[in-house]
Design a protein around this motif. Structure first.
Motif, PDB file in Angstrom:
ATOM      1  N   UNK A 200       0.189  16.184  -3.664  1.00 29.76           N
ATOM      2  CA  UNK A 200       0.519  15.614  -5.127  1.00 29.76           C
ATOM      3  C   UNK A 200      -0.674  14.633  -5.535  1.00 29.76           C
ATOM      4  N   UNK A 201      -1.182  14.036  -4.427  1.00 30.02           N
ATOM      5  CA  UNK A 201      -2.332  13.212  -4.756  1.00 30.02           C
ATOM      6  C   UNK A 201      -3.585  13.847  -5.478  1.00 30.02           C
ATOM      7  N   UNK A 202      -3.603  15.258  -5.102  1.00 26.89           N
ATOM      8  CA  UNK A 202      -4.713  16.005  -5.812  1.00 26.89           C
ATOM      9  C   UNK A 202      -4.019  16.431  -7.279  1.00 26.89           C
ATOM     10  N   UNK A 203      -2.845  16.957  -7.131  1.00 28.22           N
ATOM     11  CA  UNK A 203      -2.083  17.656  -8.339  1.00 28.22           C
ATOM     12  C   UNK A 203      -2.215  16.641  -9.368  1.00 28.22           C
ATOM     13  N   UNK A 204      -1.830  15.363  -9.215  1.00 27.50           N
ATOM     14  CA  UNK A 204      -1.337  14.347 -10.127  1.00 27.50           C
ATOM     15  C   UNK A 204      -2.458  13.312 -10.181  1.00 27.50           C
ATOM     16  N   UNK A 205      -3.702  13.481  -9.844  1.00 27.06           N
ATOM     17  CA  UNK A 205      -4.773  12.643  -9.776  1.00 27.06           C
ATOM     18  C   UNK A 205      -5.033  11.776 -10.967  1.00 27.06           C
ATOM     19  N   UNK A 210      -4.391   6.407 -13.666  1.00 31.34           N
ATOM     20  CA  UNK A 210      -3.940   5.617 -14.540  1.00 31.34           C
ATOM     21  C   UNK A 210      -2.963   4.517 -14.282  1.00 31.34           C
ATOM     22  N   UNK A 211      -2.281   4.763 -13.169  1.00 31.40           N
ATOM     23  CA  UNK A 211      -1.458   3.623 -12.547  1.00 31.40           C
ATOM     24  C   UNK A 211      -2.170   2.685 -11.742  1.00 31.40           C
ATOM     25  N   UNK A 212      -3.260   3.228 -11.046  1.00 31.98           N
ATOM     26  CA  UNK A 212      -4.069   2.500 -10.289  1.00 31.98           C
ATOM     27  C   UNK A 212      -4.752   1.233 -10.897  1.00 31.98           C
ATOM     28  N   UNK A 213      -5.336   2.047 -12.502  1.00 34.23           N
ATOM     29  CA  UNK A 213      -6.092   0.977 -13.216  1.00 34.23           C
ATOM     30  C   UNK A 213      -5.298  -0.352 -13.493  1.00 34.23           C
ATOM     31  N   UNK A 214      -3.856  -0.237 -13.483  1.00 33.99           N
ATOM     32  CA  UNK A 214      -3.355  -1.587 -13.893  1.00 33.99           C
ATOM     33  C   UNK A 214      -3.637  -2.791 -12.882  1.00 33.99           C
ATOM     34  N   UNK A 219      -4.117  -1.694  -4.373  1.00 35.82           N
ATOM     35  CA  UNK A 219      -4.180  -0.540  -3.615  1.00 35.82           C
ATOM     36  C   UNK A 219      -5.400  -0.512  -2.759  1.00 35.82           C
ATOM     37  N   UNK A 220      -6.386  -1.184  -3.155  1.00 34.86           N
ATOM     38  CA  UNK A 220      -7.757  -1.146  -2.347  1.00 34.86           C
ATOM     39  C   UNK A 220      -7.313  -2.019  -0.936  1.00 34.86           C
ATOM     40  N   UNK A 221      -6.633  -3.177  -1.243  1.00 30.99           N
ATOM     41  CA  UNK A 221      -6.214  -3.994  -0.133  1.00 30.99           C
ATOM     42  C   UNK A 221      -5.279  -3.263   0.857  1.00 30.99           C
ATOM     43  N   UNK A 222      -4.358  -2.370   0.109  1.00 28.00           N
ATOM     44  CA  UNK A 222      -3.314  -1.769   0.916  1.00 28.00           C
ATOM     45  C   UNK A 222      -4.035  -0.698   1.906  1.00 28.00           C
TER      46      UNK A 222
END
Length: 235
Positions: A200-205, A210-214, A219-222
C-alpha cells in the motif's frame, strides 16, 4: 465501516491526456510488474466503462472538445481533470455497480465531458479513474468546475449523500474532530494494515504524501530519519 477516498485532481500541460491514458490503459510496459504494484497477470480483469482503449481516437475526441473553445488556451491552463475513487479494503459490496454509479454521478454533477473511465482490478484493491475535460457551458475553466475550496468539499459531500450512502460508505475526511480514543484506535489500525499490506505504501504513495505534509516531522521522528540541510534525508 468501509470508507472511500475521492480525489479530484487538476492536470496541466499542453497534451496531458496521452500520458494519463497510457497509465490507465496499461500501455506502459515498464509499469507492469516489479515494484509498481500492478499485477500484469490480472490486467485483463480491468474494465473500461467509457472511452475504449484506442488512444489516438481518444486524443482526437479531446482535441475536438478543446477546439470548440474559441479563445486562445494558455500553455499553463488546466486542460484535464481526473477523479479517482478508492474504496477501503473492508468494502464488501459490488465494486462494478459502485463505480458505474460513480461515473454516472460525476458526469451529471460536474456537467463536463468524460473522455475515459477505467476500473483497475490489477492492483491490490479495485479503484476507478475518470478523465474529464473542464469544459462547461462553453468555457474551459477548471476554476468554474471546481469552484473555491469550500465548494470542492461540497462536491465530495454530495457524492457521499447521493452515492456513498447507498453502499454504506462514509467520508473519512469529514471526521476531523476525533476523540483521543478514536485517534488511538485509528493509529493502531493504520499500523496493522501497513504491516499486513506493505505494498500500500507504493500504491497509495500520493495519498500518503498528502497526509505526511500535515506534519512531516512527526513521521520523521517516528522513523528515526532526519532532513539534511540540502533537504534530502539520509536513510
Amino acid at each position: 465501516m468501509p470508507s472511500l477516498i475521492l480525489n479530484l485532481k487538476k492536470i496541466k500541460g499542453v497534451n496531458p491526456l496521452e500520458t494519463c491514458l497510457k497509465h490507465n490503459l496499461r500501455k506502459i510496459s515498464a509499469e507492469l510488474g516489479g515494484y509498481s504494484g500492478i499485477d500484469a497477470t490480472r490486467t485483463n480483469l480491468n474494465k473500461i466503462l467509457i472511452g475504449g482503449n484506442n488512444i489516438p481516437s481518444l486524443n482526437l475526441q479531446f482535441a475536438k472538445i478543446l477546439s470548440s473553445y474559441k479563445r486562445k488556451i494558455r500553455p499553463d491552463a488546466v486542460r484535464l481533470m481526473e477523479a479517482v475513487f478508492s474504496p477501503s479494503i473492508d468494502f464488501e459490496g459490488d465494486f462494478d455497480e459502485l463505480f458505474r454509479d460513480s461515473v454516472e454521478w460525476i458526469g451529471r454533477y460536474l456537467r463536463v465531458p468524460i473522455i475515459s473511465a477505467v476500473i483497475h482490478n490489477d492492483e491490490k484493491f479495485p479503484h476507478l479513474h475518470i478523465l474529464m475535460v473542464p469544459y462547461q457551458d462553453g468555457r474551459l475553466s477548471a476554476k468554474t468546475v471546481y469552484g473555491p475550496r469550500g465548494q470542492l468539499h461540497q462536491t465530495i459531500n454530495a457524492f457521499f449523500k447521493d452515492v456513498g450512502c447507498k453502499y454504506g460508505l462514509y467520508n473519512p475526511r469529514a471526521d476531523r474532530n476525533l476523540s483521543y480514543k478514536q485517534r488511538a484506535e485509528g493509529a493502531s489500525y493504520i499500523a496493522d494494515v501497513l504491516t499486513r499490506f506493505p505494498e500500500l505504501i507504493t500504491e497509495r504513495r500520493m495519498e500518503l504524501e498528502r497526509a505526511f505534509k500535515i506534519n512531516p516531522l512527526l513521521f520523521m521522528d517516528a522513523l528515526g530519519i532526519h532532513p539534511l540541510e540540502s533537504g534530502r534525508e539520509e536513510l
